[in-house]
Every structure is written in structure tokens, then in C-alpha cells.
Design an enzyme around this catalytic site. Structure first.
Site, PDB file in Angstrom:
ATOM      1  N   SER A   9      48.344  65.436  13.263  1.00  0.00           N
ATOM      2  CA  SER A   9      47.624  64.184  13.484  1.00  0.00           C
ATOM      3  C   SER A   9      46.492  64.410  14.467  1.00  0.00           C
ATOM      4  O   SER A   9      46.449  65.402  15.184  1.00  0.00           O
ATOM      5  CB  SER A   9      48.573  63.119  14.034  1.00  0.00           C
ATOM      6  N   ARG A  10      45.578  63.466  14.462  1.00  0.00           N
ATOM      7  CA  ARG A  10      44.577  63.432  15.517  1.00  0.00           C
ATOM      8  C   ARG A  10      45.204  62.765  16.744  1.00  0.00           C
ATOM      9  O   ARG A  10      46.283  62.185  16.670  1.00  0.00           O
ATOM     10  CB  ARG A  10      43.336  62.667  15.049  1.00  0.00           C
ATOM     11  N   ALA A  11      44.493  62.865  17.859  1.00  0.00           N
ATOM     12  CA  ALA A  11      45.005  62.293  19.094  1.00  0.00           C
ATOM     13  C   ALA A  11      45.252  60.798  18.935  1.00  0.00           C
ATOM     14  O   ALA A  11      44.432  60.083  18.350  1.00  0.00           O
ATOM     15  CB  ALA A  11      44.013  62.540  20.225  1.00  0.00           C
ATOM     16  N   LYS A  31      56.835  62.234  27.752  1.00  0.00           N
ATOM     17  CA  LYS A  31      57.382  61.107  26.989  1.00  0.00           C
ATOM     18  C   LYS A  31      58.866  60.958  27.252  1.00  0.00           C
ATOM     19  O   LYS A  31      59.388  59.839  27.332  1.00  0.00           O
ATOM     20  CB  LYS A  31      57.136  61.323  25.488  1.00  0.00           C
ATOM     21  N   THR A  62      46.382  68.413  17.674  1.00  0.00           N
ATOM     22  CA  THR A  62      46.191  69.717  17.036  1.00  0.00           C
ATOM     23  C   THR A  62      45.018  69.670  16.061  1.00  0.00           C
ATOM     24  O   THR A  62      44.210  70.602  16.009  1.00  0.00           O
ATOM     25  CB  THR A  62      47.471  70.140  16.310  1.00  0.00           C
ATOM     26  N   GLY A 116      52.882  64.370  24.426  1.00  0.00           N
ATOM     27  CA  GLY A 116      52.961  63.902  25.802  1.00  0.00           C
ATOM     28  C   GLY A 116      52.624  64.946  26.843  1.00  0.00           C
ATOM     29  O   GLY A 116      52.567  64.634  28.032  1.00  0.00           O
ATOM     30  N   ASP A 156      55.404  53.658  21.057  1.00  0.00           N
ATOM     31  CA  ASP A 156      55.921  54.866  20.425  1.00  0.00           C
ATOM     32  C   ASP A 156      57.432  54.879  20.610  1.00  0.00           C
ATOM     33  O   ASP A 156      57.984  55.727  21.293  1.00  0.00           O
ATOM     34  CB  ASP A 156      55.275  56.104  21.057  1.00  0.00           C
ATOM     35  N   THR A 214      47.093  58.911  21.845  1.00  0.00           N
ATOM     36  CA  THR A 214      46.822  58.512  23.234  1.00  0.00           C
ATOM     37  C   THR A 214      46.483  59.721  24.100  1.00  0.00           C
ATOM     38  O   THR A 214      46.287  59.577  25.300  1.00  0.00           O
ATOM     39  CB  THR A 214      48.047  57.784  23.835  1.00  0.00           C
ATOM     40  N   SER A 215      46.412  60.907  23.511  1.00  0.00           N
ATOM     41  CA  SER A 215      46.166  62.134  24.271  1.00  0.00           C
ATOM     42  C   SER A 215      44.692  62.526  24.214  1.00  0.00           C
ATOM     43  O   SER A 215      43.932  61.986  23.406  1.00  0.00           O
ATOM     44  CB  SER A 215      47.018  63.272  23.708  1.00  0.00           C
TER      45      SER A 215
END
Length: 527
Positions: free
Chosen positions: A216-218, A310, A225, A190, A278, A220-221
Site C-alpha cells: 500500500s501507499r502511506a 501501533k 513500501t 507504525g 486502524d 498515516t506514515s
């Protein structure tokens, strides 16, 4: 799953010739989809319906898929069965190979799903059956959506969150490193930028702690990483390669999707992302199941709070911490939670290339390195180093700082990058997207607030993370004095239309509030 023919009567499977497999170049994002022509003999004989679940078999392999019916022979001809990119890769046979298709029986856990939709409390066995069916791709997107929404609307109690987390951790592969402790770090997200994991991992690995960081991949961002690390190296590491790399280098920064750790989580994320769902229970299950499956014994969890994070308040953060601590305790995971400042982006860059630039500048002790990113990473790494029984409490920060300043973290990061498959990257000349616009202050004053959600939205409109060079480069922070017309940030976009979309968003709301110093809200956080 198979249907037994009546004795002496040829089954449809025996009477009709097999179909030829065709690869249909459609990305269905973690959903197996099959394509069949409406005039196909098999379609009429079996009585298939569009969006029905079917079983596809070839060369001893089988997958479950959602059926799409087409009328254009250019997509799939009458004697062919098409598979989406995901389905084709999962089945693992070549184009033109004979395949058969059967009606699939409903998932055994559907009655439990219906009870959860009705608001009932589910048992441990109920969650295990549901997660097993989800991991085996037995659920359609409609059924997956129903499960996600039901768990969100009828909020799970803490026992149900444990049942869900435990079930997710038990499906798929699990790593066992045969040593203790095995440490990891996770942020609930977030906050744009905030690439502390890419600094923490090489610091703790250089110290000697084992840190198998799967990310994880994005969702909602503008970048996760894994998206940022992929600028520097390959992140899609197979299971066996991941284990060998971590044992050799004491750490990794990999995408968890290819290693089959808690695979049901990846399927659920494919629904949660477009829904922007989420919920606390699903968040806890997603994070802890991945860490348990990765073989972690100790986890440092970062919960940022802020008006546009968040988690918006300290009471909310404390409730979430208690839920994490309860479930982690039931799963045998040592957990330490830190509540951090999420009132503004961490670092300057928002987007894969810009964030990779910030990380490498911190690792190289560059004079333009973002000090907030450096300081937060050192604090988190210091807390993780104190998981080592040989490190006294309170000594971790100084130890982490020494490892970074001496260049040992940089050496470890370079070794990890090389082992994962290095990609050329120069932080002094990062490959930024070609189209850019500067957003300037509309009045003179002090930056009193920054809207994380708006800056993330602008970066995504500019093309991040799909276009790795797209994003936002932040030039001012809360507390800075700015003059009217002074640049607040730059937006980089890969295409002119994306620059237009992002610029229009900045004109509606720049994401920056400018006023007087006494309007700044100070957060009382732990780290």
C-alpha cells in the site's frame, strides 16, 4: 437500478437531451463525484439533491457517484455533467461524450449497516453484501465512515473478522499462480523506515520462491513500501502485467491499488486514513484479504512492539497474533508471526528517497549501510526461506546472508526494477529536498528513547511522502552517547513553509530522550 416509464408516457430520460461530459480536475481520493449546475433542466426535472447518490451512464458504461451541485458555470455549465478525476477515469469515455444521469437506488446492504451501527453481530452474508456494495462504490463517504466507525466502536468478534476478511478477498480479481508455495511478507506498520520488504523480496526471489509483493501507499506514515519503491521504478502495474512480471522474475514490489486485488480495502482506507482508525479487526481483514487475493499460500507477518509503535506491549501483540492466526487458518493461509523490536526507527531514512537510499546501500553491501535494517531483513528473509520444504529449519538466515553478500539479491532487485520501469536513482547522490535543518541534542548523555510517532509526524510536516525528497535522516540511535549540540537528525523539506512547520514541531518535542544508560527499556522480542 433503471426505472420503468409508465406506458404511453415519455420518461424524463426521453424528454431531455443528454448532458455533455466534462472532466473536472478535482482529486476526490477514491470517491466518484459528479457535478451539476443548479439551473440545469435535468437537475430540476429529476429532483436531485446535493450529496445524493446518482448513476451516470455513457457508451454502455455506468458508475455510481455522489452529486455536488454548483452555481458557477465556469465549473460546469447547464448542459454539462462534470466528473471528478477518479470518476472520469472509471467511466472511461472522452470529454464531450453524451451522458445520462439517474437517481440511484439505496445500496441493498444498508439495513445490515444500520444493524452494525446499533451494535448487532452481522452474519457472513451481511458482510458479503456490504463489501460488494462498497467495492461497487454504492456507499457515500458518510455511509463508509459509519461502517468503519461502527466496526471500530463495536469491536468485531473473531468470527466477524473472518467474515469481513473472506468477503473482502472474494470481491475483485484473484491471482492463481498454479504452484506451491507462494510466499509473502507484511509488517503491520507504525515504525518509520523499516523498508525490509524491499530487501526480503529480492532475497527470496533470488532463491527461487515466488513472492508477489503488493504493497500500500502511506496511510498515516511518511512513506509506504509502494511510495519508496516508486523512487526506483513504476509501481502502478496493471493486473496482466503484474502476473507476467512475477512469473518471469519470481517477485515484484508493486502497488496493489491498480491490480484490483481486494478493491473494497482501498475504498475503506480512503476513510480510515483521515480518521486515523486502524482497529485490530479491520487491520486483519485488510492484510489477509489482500494476501489471499494475491494468491499467497504462506505469509510471514511482522508485528513490531514498542512504546511508540501501533502495538505497545507483548500481551497486546500476542492477542493480535492469535486473531491473525485464527482468521488465516479459516482462510487456508499458512501464517508465521514474528514479534520484533519497534522501539525506534529501522534504518536511517524516513521518507521515500531517504529510505530508497538505505535499501540500495544494503543491497550493494555499502560500508554506510544501516546494519539494523540489514540484520532485520536477513532474519525475516531467513524465516521466509524456511517456507521452502527443501530448506531445513534454522538454515534460512545463513542462506539469506549468502544471497545478499554474493550480490544475487542486488541482481534480482535490478531485474525487478528494470521490468517494472526503472527510474534514475543514485544512492550516493539522492535527490533530497532543498531545505534542511539539523536538530541537535539539548544536553549530553545517552539516547534512552526515540518517539517513532513524533519523528513520523515531523517527516510528514516536512512534506513526505508527497515530496519524495522530504523526510528525516536519523543520525543517532538508542544507546548512543551524545554531546550537547551534537546533531540527532536532519530534516529535509521541499518548501520553506514546510520546513518551518517541521522545525516548530521539533522545538516542541524533538522525539529524542537523553539520560543515563540505566533508563533504557530493553524489549524481549522474537526477532
Amino acid at each position: 437500478m433503471t426505472r420503468s416509464p409508465v406506458a404511453g408516457v415519455a420518461s424524463t430520460e426521453d424528454r431531455l437531451s443528454p448532458l455533455k461530459l466534462k472532466r473536472v480536475g478535482i482529486d476526490t481520493y477514491r470517491e466518484n463525484v459528479a457535478y451539476m449546475h443548479r439551473e440545469c433542466d435535468r437537475y430540476r426535472a429529476e429532483g436531485f439533491q446535493a450529496l445524493a447518490k446518482v448513476e451516470v451512464r455513457a457508451n454502455g458504461q455506468r458508475i455510481l457517484a455522489t452529486l455536488n451541485v454548483v452555481d458557477d458555470a465556469a465549473i460546469v455549465a447547464c448542459g454539462e455533467l462534470g466528473l471528478s478525476e477518479d470518476a472520469f477515469a472509471t467511466l472511461g469515455v472522452v470529454e464531450g461524450h453524451p451522458v445520462s444521469i439517474l437517481q440511484a437506488e439505496p445500496p441493498p446492504s444498508i439495513p445490515a449497516l444500520h444493524r452494525k451501527i446499533a451494535g448487532e453481530r452481522l452474519t457472513r452474508d451481511d458482510f458479503r453484501r456490504i463489501i460488494q456494495d462498497i467495492a461497487e462504490r454504492r456507499y457515500s463517504k458518510i455511509e463508509l465512515t459509519a461502517f468503519v466507525v461502527a466496526c471500530d466502536r463495536n469491536e468485531l468478534d473473531r468470527e466477524e473478522v473472518f467474515f469481513l476478511s473472506d468477503a473482502m478477498s472474494r470481491v475483485g480479481r484473484r491471482l492463481d499462480w498454479h504452484e506451491h508455495p507462494v510466499v509473502d511478507k507484511h509488517c503491520i506498520g507504525g515504525i518509520p523506515g523499516n523498508r525490509t520488504s524491499m530487501l526480503v523480496v529480492p532475497i527470496v526471489a533470488a532463491h527461487g520462491l515466488l513472492c508477489p509483493k503488493t504493497s500500500s501507499r502511506a496511510i498515516t506514515s511518511p512513506s509506504g513500501t509502494a511510495d519508496t519503491m516508486e523512487v526506483l521504478a513504476r509501481v502502478d502495474l496493471p493486473f496482466e502485467e503484474l502476473g507476467k512480471l512475477v512469473r518471469t522474475h519470481r517477485g515484484c514490489l508493486a502497488w496493489g491499488g491498480t491490480s484490483q486485488l481486494s478493491p473494497a480495502d482501498d475504498v475503506l482506507i480512503s476513510v480510515e486514513r483521515p480518521l486515523s482508525v486502524d482497529s485490530p479487526g479491520q487491520m486483519v481483514a485488510s492484510i489477509l484479504s489482500k494476501k489471499i487475493a494475491a494468491g499467497s499460500s504462506h505469509l510471514l507477518l511482522d508485528i513490531p512492539i514498542g512504546p511508540h509503535a501501533k502495538v505497545r506491549s507483548m500481551p497486546e501483540a500476542r492477542r493480535l497474533r492469535k486473531l491473525f492466526e485464527f482468521v488465516a487458518g479459516r482462510m487456508g493461509l499458512t501464517l508465521e508471526v514474528v514479534i520484533t523490536d519497534g522501539s525506534q526507527p529501522v534504518g536511517r531514512g524516513i521518507g521515500p528517497v531517504l529510505e530508497a537510499r538505505d535499501v540500495m546501500r544494503v543491497l550493494t553491501n555499502h560500508p554506510d549501510a544501516p546494519m539494523d535494517l540489514r540484520l532485520k531483513a536477513l532474519r525475516l528473509a531467513g524465516r521466509m526461506l524456511e517456507f521452502d520444504p527443501d530448506v531445513r529449519g534454522g538454515d534460512g538466515f545463513g542462506l539469506a546472508r549468502d544471497i545478499l553478500d554474493a550480490g544475487r539479491a542486488l541482481e534480482k532487485m535490478q531485474a525487478i526494477i528494470a521490468a517494472q520501469g526503472a527510474r534514475p536513482f543514485d544512492p550516493e547522490h539522492p535527490p533530497l529536498a532543498p531545505h534542511r535543518v539539523e536538530v541537535t541534542a539539548r544536553a549530553s548523555g545517552v539516547v534512552t528513547a526515540i518517539d517513532n510517532l513524533q519523528l513520523a509526524r515531523i517527516a510528514r510536516l516536512a512534506g513526505a511522502p508527497r515530496a519524495i525528497g522530504a523526510g528525516v535522516d536519523v543520525l543517532a540511535r538508542i544507546g548512543d552517547t551524545v554531546e550537547a549540540g551534537q546533531p540527532l537528525y536532519r530534516v529535509y523539506a521541499a518548501y520553506p513553509n514546510e520546513l518551518t512547520f517541521s522545525r516548530q514541531a521539533t522545538e516542541r518535542d524533538s522525539g529524542f530522550a537523553i539520560g543515563q544508560p540505566d533508563q533504557i527499556t530493553r524489549l524481549n522480542v522474537e526477532c
